[in-house]
Design a protein around this motif. Structure first.
Motif, PDB file in Angstrom:
ATOM      1  N   LEU A 117       0.828  -1.205   0.000  1.00  0.00           N
ATOM      2  CA  LEU A 117       0.000   0.000   0.000  1.00  0.00           C
ATOM      3  C   LEU A 117       0.864   1.257   0.000  1.00  0.00           C
ATOM      4  O   LEU A 117       0.619   2.206  -0.757  1.00  0.00           O
ATOM      5  N   VAL A 118       1.884   1.263   0.842  1.00  0.00           N
ATOM      6  CA  VAL A 118       2.759   2.436   0.938  1.00  0.00           C
ATOM      7  C   VAL A 118       3.593   2.583  -0.327  1.00  0.00           C
ATOM      8  O   VAL A 118       3.753   3.693  -0.859  1.00  0.00           O
ATOM      9  N   ALA A 119       4.135   1.468  -0.842  1.00  0.00           N
ATOM     10  CA  ALA A 119       4.959   1.529  -2.052  1.00  0.00           C
ATOM     11  C   ALA A 119       4.166   2.044  -3.238  1.00  0.00           C
ATOM     12  O   ALA A 119       4.670   2.822  -4.054  1.00  0.00           O
ATOM     13  N   SER A 120       2.909   1.625  -3.344  1.00  0.00           N
ATOM     14  CA  SER A 120       2.060   2.094  -4.433  1.00  0.00           C
ATOM     15  C   SER A 120       1.774   3.584  -4.295  1.00  0.00           C
ATOM     16  O   SER A 120       1.861   4.349  -5.268  1.00  0.00           O
ATOM     17  N   ALA A 121       1.440   4.024  -3.087  1.00  0.00           N
ATOM     18  CA  ALA A 121       1.103   5.429  -2.868  1.00  0.00           C
ATOM     19  C   ALA A 121       2.291   6.344  -3.117  1.00  0.00           C
ATOM     20  O   ALA A 121       2.134   7.449  -3.639  1.00  0.00           O
ATOM     21  N   LEU A 122       3.500   5.882  -2.743  1.00  0.00           N
ATOM     22  CA  LEU A 122       4.695   6.704  -2.898  1.00  0.00           C
ATOM     23  C   LEU A 122       5.420   6.445  -4.218  1.00  0.00           C
ATOM     24  O   LEU A 122       6.451   7.073  -4.483  1.00  0.00           O
ATOM     25  N   ARG A 123       4.903   5.492  -5.008  1.00  0.00           N
ATOM     26  CA  ARG A 123       5.562   5.095  -6.258  1.00  0.00           C
ATOM     27  C   ARG A 123       7.025   4.738  -5.985  1.00  0.00           C
ATOM     28  O   ARG A 123       7.960   5.238  -6.624  1.00  0.00           O
ATOM     29  N   ALA A 124       7.206   3.861  -5.022  1.00  0.00           N
ATOM     30  CA  ALA A 124       8.538   3.521  -4.541  1.00  0.00           C
ATOM     31  C   ALA A 124       9.337   2.726  -5.564  1.00  0.00           C
ATOM     32  O   ALA A 124       8.786   1.998  -6.393  1.00  0.00           O
ATOM     33  N   ARG A 125      10.646   2.860  -5.469  1.00  0.00           N
ATOM     34  CA  ARG A 125      11.551   2.122  -6.346  1.00  0.00           C
ATOM     35  C   ARG A 125      11.663   0.663  -5.920  1.00  0.00           C
ATOM     36  O   ARG A 125      11.791  -0.228  -6.746  1.00  0.00           O
ATOM     37  N   GLU A 126      11.620   0.404  -4.603  1.00  0.00           N
ATOM     38  CA  GLU A 126      11.699  -0.963  -4.096  1.00  0.00           C
ATOM     39  C   GLU A 126      11.159  -1.028  -2.673  1.00  0.00           C
ATOM     40  O   GLU A 126      11.009  -0.007  -1.990  1.00  0.00           O
ATOM     41  N   ILE A 127      10.878  -2.266  -2.244  1.00  0.00           N
ATOM     42  CA  ILE A 127      10.481  -2.540  -0.866  1.00  0.00           C
ATOM     43  C   ILE A 127      11.567  -3.403  -0.252  1.00  0.00           C
ATOM     44  O   ILE A 127      11.890  -4.468  -0.781  1.00  0.00           O
TER      45      ILE A 127
END
Length: 524
Positions: A117-127
């Motif tokens: 959820l957080v990675a999608s919202a922040l458009r993260a490069r990786e988890i």
């Protein structure tokens, strides 16, 4: 404490994080979907709104508002036109903490969902998932990640040493970056410069799981339980003198005494709240406390990382505290004055109160001198632990100072790791008193551990030498004019060739015995 000691999981009220545990030993992806449904990703604005409405705070100890953390990372990334990284801190280096390991073992997809959820919202490069090298939760996490075909960002699992400071945010980021796994020595916000220097959202496993539950069941249902100012549930790891050590999920506002009752415990002589960076509270305070940050604070305690350790009546409180103080001093990074000098001194002074020669005022003085001056929160947290113990166990302090001790053994109720793999403290200092002439050079070379007594002879605790102090300890041994100082291996850290050496020693004794018998026969 072994992992088997905390496998029991209980629940007060509706199960949220532990939903489905009555039907499934471990929730794989199919079971996760059966219990929580399919994960629906939400926008950045919606995720911030949800985190704010449920008043989600970090569950790793600091309690920082999660919505503010989300906003700080997003603004830092936008301002500098950089991608972001999401880090799940599941290291749990504190010996008494097991809730995050439990989640990864039994509900790993709940933690992964929160990170997604957080990675999608922040458009993260990786988890990045940070776990300890104790082998407790890694297999379950890796198996769950293999089940996930599509995540908003590629996942990576990083294993770090199972040390007390492994959970410190700066230390974890350094470890992920391939640097020494210790705090950076200066205050650095992960939201500004985290993994690879990028804006990084770092929070612990339970926090991500709480966020996933809130998105799954909705804000209204989530806030239906718990206190208005701290809605929802919390996970507590209850150990110590409890007959049934357990991880308990409970709504905030539930009396602490109810949690203790379920685990087969009473407040005993006192209860440690929040872990080894938390606070001790008296039995009377424990009987009045309610489970929440404000509830614990009102009676002098701390929710911290959700660690609750009642201390029974059959062990020496000061002896238990002294054991942990030496462990915490050995677990420091040794890179600032409060860690190098303050913490060993605090441990030594607590030990002096235990043996009846010290003063609580001296402990207060050292704790006050180190306050706020450390490179991380380790010295301050250790001081809280020590000072709250002196305030809680007033009668025991009096017994040791004025009545030759309390008469109770130290049973080792407070868990600390044993063995060379837990912190690297493998050696102890010893003195051959038949040789020592009181030159005092060892105290000059190794002031972190050695003090001179009133007669000028060295005095030091029997605790293992911290790994970062071993070079100085060896130098003190090498430079001892009387060759009286020795560095010996601890009983729990045998040398790799210990068996061969023991066999050689037995053989030498047998040869000596045969020679002795031969001499007696010759001169008989």
């Amino acid at each position: 404490m072994s992992s088997a000691a905390v496998t029991a999981v209980g629940c007060i009220g509706p199960a949220r994080l532990t939903a489905g545990f009555d039907a499934f030993r471990r929730l794989d992806l199919w079971a996760q979907t059966e219990v929580y449904g399919d994960l629906d990703l939400v926008s950045y604005g919606e995720l911030v709104r949800i985190a704010d409405q449920i008043r989600l705070q970090g569950r790793g100890g600091a309690g920082f508002p999660f919505a503010r953390k989300l906003t700080a990372v997003a603004e830092s990334a936008r301002r500098r036109s950089l991608p972001t990284v999401v880090v799940v801190n599941a290291t749990e280096g504190e010996p008494a903490a097991w809730k995050d390991k439990m989640l990864l073992n039994r509900a790993p997809h709940l933690v992964i969902d929160g990170a997604a959820l957080v990675a999608s919202a922040l458009r993260a490069r990786e988890i990045v998932f940070g776990i300890a090298d104790d082998g407790v939760a890694g297999d379950s996490l890796l198996a769950a990640l293999r089940e996930r075909q599509h995540l908003p960002a590629p996942p990576r699992v990083v294993t770090v040493p199972h040390r007390f400071l492994s959970g410190e945010g700066g230390a974890l980021v350094r470890g992920i970056n391939g640097e020494a796994h210790i705090p950076p020595g200066k205050k650095v916000r992960a939201s500004d410069s985290g993994v690879d220097g990028l804006p990084t959202l770092l929070s612990n496993a339970e926090t991500f799981a709480q966020l996933a539950v809130a998105v799954s069941i909705g804000v209204e249902e989530y806030t239906r339980v718990g206190l208005p100012e701290e809605p929802g549930t919390v996970l507590l790891t209850v150990s110590g003198s409890a007959r049934q050590p357990s991880i308990i999920e409970t709504p905030t506002g539930v009396p602490l005494k109810e949690v203790l009752r379920i685990c087969g415990a009473t407040p005993g002589q006192g209860v440690l709240t929040g872990g080894y960076h938390g606070r001790w509270i008296t039995p009377e305070a424990a009987s009045q406390a309610e489970v929440s940050r404000r509830g614990f604070a009102e009676v002098g305690g701390a929710l911290g990382a959700g660690i609750i350790i009642p201390l029974g009546d059959d062990t020496c409180p000061l002896g238990e505290v002294a054991r942990v103080m030496h462990y915490l001093a050995a677990e420091s990074a040794g890179q600032c004055g409060p860690c190098r000098l303050g913490m060993p001194e605090m441990a030594r002074l607590v030990n002096s109160v235990l043996d009846g020669t010290g003063s609580p005022d001296a402990v207060h003085a050292v704790a006050g001198a180190t306050k706020g001056r450390g490179a991380c929160s380790h010295p301050d947290g250790t001081a809280r632990f020590a000072l709250s113990a002196l305030e809680t166990f007033v009668e025991d302090v009096s017994a040791h100072l004025y009545h030759n001790g309390c008469g109770r053994p130290v049973k080792g109720v407070l868990p600390i790791p044993e063995g060379p793999d837990d912190g690297g403290a493998n050696h102890r200092l010893e003195v051959d008193w038949s040789r020592c002439d009181g030159h005092g050079l060892c105290a000059h070379i190794l002031p972190e551990m050695v003090r001179l007594d009133s007669n000028g002879f060295p005095a030091f605790p029997g605790a293992p030498v911290p790994a970062w102090l071993e070079p100085q300890a060896r130098r003190a041994v090498d430079m001892c004019p009387a060759l009286a100082l020795r560095l010996t291996r601890t009983a729990s850290a045998p040398a790799p060739d210990a068996r061969r050496r023991a066999e050689r020693q037995r053989a030498a004794k047998q040869r000596a015995a045969r020679t002795d018998r031969s001499i007696k026969r010759t001169h008989g």
